[in-house]
Design a protein around this motif. Structure first.
Motif, mmCIF file in Angstrom:
data_model
loop_
_atom_site.group_PDB
_atom_site.id
_atom_site.type_symbol
_atom_site.label_atom_id
_atom_site.label_comp_id
_atom_site.label_asym_id
_atom_site.label_seq_id
_atom_site.Cartn_x
_atom_site.Cartn_y
_atom_site.Cartn_z
ATOM 1 N N TYR A 51 -5.501 42.011 -2.564
ATOM 2 C CA TYR A 51 -5.804 40.592 -2.341
ATOM 3 C C TYR A 51 -6.548 40.402 -1.020
ATOM 4 C CZ TYR A 51 -5.088 35.615 -1.477
ATOM 5 O OH TYR A 51 -5.280 34.281 -1.191
ATOM 6 N N PHE A 52 -6.040 41.039 0.029
ATOM 7 C CA PHE A 52 -6.676 40.926 1.339
ATOM 8 C C PHE A 52 -8.092 41.493 1.327
ATOM 9 C CE2 PHE A 52 -7.774 43.225 5.237
ATOM 10 C CZ PHE A 52 -7.883 42.165 6.122
ATOM 11 N N THR A 53 -8.286 42.599 0.647
ATOM 12 C CA THR A 53 -9.609 43.216 0.580
ATOM 13 C C THR A 53 -10.617 42.296 -0.089
ATOM 14 O OG1 THR A 53 -8.621 45.430 0.469
ATOM 15 C CG2 THR A 53 -10.911 45.218 -0.221
ATOM 16 N N GLY A 54 -10.233 41.689 -1.193
ATOM 17 C CA GLY A 54 -11.126 40.749 -1.857
ATOM 18 C C GLY A 54 -11.437 39.551 -0.982
ATOM 19 N N LEU A 55 -10.415 39.038 -0.327
ATOM 20 C CA LEU A 55 -10.578 37.881 0.555
ATOM 21 C C LEU A 55 -11.507 38.201 1.719
ATOM 22 C CD1 LEU A 55 -9.434 34.975 1.193
ATOM 23 C CD2 LEU A 55 -7.718 36.137 2.584
ATOM 24 N N GLY A 56 -11.237 39.306 2.402
ATOM 25 C CA GLY A 56 -12.029 39.660 3.576
ATOM 26 C C GLY A 56 -13.421 40.141 3.236
ATOM 27 N N LEU A 57 -13.568 40.821 2.091
ATOM 28 C CA LEU A 57 -14.867 41.369 1.721
ATOM 29 C C LEU A 57 -15.905 40.279 1.500
ATOM 30 C CD1 LEU A 57 -16.485 43.921 1.041
ATOM 31 C CD2 LEU A 57 -15.746 43.647 -1.346
ATOM 32 N N LEU A 58 -15.533 39.226 0.785
ATOM 33 C CA LEU A 58 -16.491 38.156 0.540
ATOM 34 C C LEU A 58 -16.879 37.466 1.849
ATOM 35 C CD1 LEU A 58 -18.112 36.489 -1.473
ATOM 36 C CD2 LEU A 58 -16.165 34.945 -1.654
ATOM 37 N N CYS A 59 -15.892 37.232 2.713
ATOM 38 C CA CYS A 59 -16.183 36.597 4.006
ATOM 39 C C CYS A 59 -17.160 37.446 4.818
ATOM 40 C CB CYS A 59 -14.885 36.382 4.786
ATOM 41 S SG CYS A 59 -13.779 35.143 4.077
ATOM 42 N N TRP A 60 -16.978 38.750 4.789
ATOM 43 C CA TRP A 60 -17.864 39.643 5.532
ATOM 44 C C TRP A 60 -19.269 39.657 4.926
ATOM 45 C CZ3 TRP A 60 -18.939 45.210 4.250
ATOM 46 C CH2 TRP A 60 -19.730 45.811 5.238
ATOM 47 N N LEU A 61 -19.354 39.706 3.615
ATOM 48 C CA LEU A 61 -20.650 39.823 2.953
ATOM 49 C C LEU A 61 -21.521 38.578 3.143
ATOM 50 C CD1 LEU A 61 -19.698 41.567 -0.419
ATOM 51 C CD2 LEU A 61 -20.814 42.580 1.591
ATOM 52 N N ILE A 62 -20.899 37.405 3.262
ATOM 53 C CA ILE A 62 -21.713 36.192 3.422
ATOM 54 C C ILE A 62 -22.078 35.927 4.889
ATOM 55 C CG2 ILE A 62 -20.839 35.126 1.330
ATOM 56 C CD1 ILE A 62 -19.644 33.689 4.550
ATOM 57 N N SER A 63 -21.527 36.723 5.813
ATOM 58 C CA SER A 63 -21.797 36.483 7.230
ATOM 59 C C SER A 63 -23.251 36.788 7.605
ATOM 60 C CB SER A 63 -20.854 37.302 8.108
ATOM 61 O OG SER A 63 -21.069 38.697 7.943
#
Length: 261
Positions: A157-169
């Protein structure tokens, strides 16, 4: 029995309610749920903050490659802002590295409070890669949601949450770079502070009252210490507010039944 005499309990081994344990059917389901949770307000807010940072980079004479690279490799908006500000003033590389490192000390407490909640089988060397996805937004939402997620699904869950935030930065930074000058400077600077504000509002939803008390005390002591010494006000306000909140939690809240301290 005092708190010092109580046996240590692994946070990942705390039993969940039966309904909470069935929230996700698989790790893949948990991963995509994290993606969906990030795709709403968290991603929008972080994207807006990176737009402001991108515009800040261009108006201060930095090229798009350097500005966007900080979002890709650092992914820490406060540290990125400090990096640009000190580079503008001509500070030495050592001074810049030290200042940026100090801004990143918040990740120590974020890591030691979040990562022990993962399943013990997930606490391995692979977590070093997951650390890069740790940001204020992902941390606050995870802290809010983990109590209802089975331990074996928390990392996914954390990986999915953090991954999208990182990719859109990075796209947000690039967009802000090209939009620089098209919006008033106060609006650009305001975008940078949207993310910390969203984090603050999200963190107030975390159940333990000690968090809310610490935030309230920070709002009180922040302006006071800023008036005394603006350069150290953030550090001193956080230290004093957190210490007082911890004392209140230990001496009063944990003695009351039904209060989550």
């Amino acid at each position: 029995m005092s708190s010092a005499d109580q046996p240590y309990i692994d946070p990942s081994e705390i039993a969940l309610e039966e309904s909470a344990a069935e929230r996700f059917s698989s790790r893949n389901d948990a991963f995509w749920s994290g993606i969906r949770d990030a795709a709403g307000a968290p991603a929008v807010v972080l994207f807006a903050g990176m737009v402001g940072f991108g515009a800040m980079g261009k108006t201060n004479g930095f090229d798009i490659w350097f500005t966007s690279a900080t979002s890709l490799f650092m992914f820490a908006l406060p540290g990125q802002v400090v990096l640009l500000e000190m580079a503008i003033t001509g500070s030495s590389a050592i001074a810049i590295a030290l200042a940026v490192t100090l801004t990143a000390t918040r990740f120590i407490t974020m890591t030691v409070t979040l990562f022990p909640q993962f399943h013990h089988k997930d606490r391995n060397r692979g977590l070093y890669a997951s650390v890069h996805l740790l940001a204020m937004t992902a941390w606050a939402i995870s802290m809010r949601e983990f109590h209802s997620i089975e331990t074996k699904h928390r990392l996914s869950y954390f990986t999915g949450l953090g991954l999208l935030c990182w990719l859109i930065s990075v796209p947000g930074t690039i967009l802000g770079y090209f939009l620089a000058g098209m919006v008033p400077t106060p609006v650009t600077l305001g975008l940078v502070f949207i993310n910390p504000l969203f984090f603050l509002l999200t963190f107030t939803e975390v159940k333990p009252w000690i968090n809310r008390i610490a935030i309230l005390l920070g709002c009180i002591f922040g302006p006071i210490f800023f008036y005394i010494d603006r350069d150290t006000s953030l550090l001193t306000a956080g230290l004093v507010s957190g210490t007082i909140a911890y004392f209140i939690d230990r001496k009063f809240l944990r003695k009351k039944p039904g209060v989550m301290g």
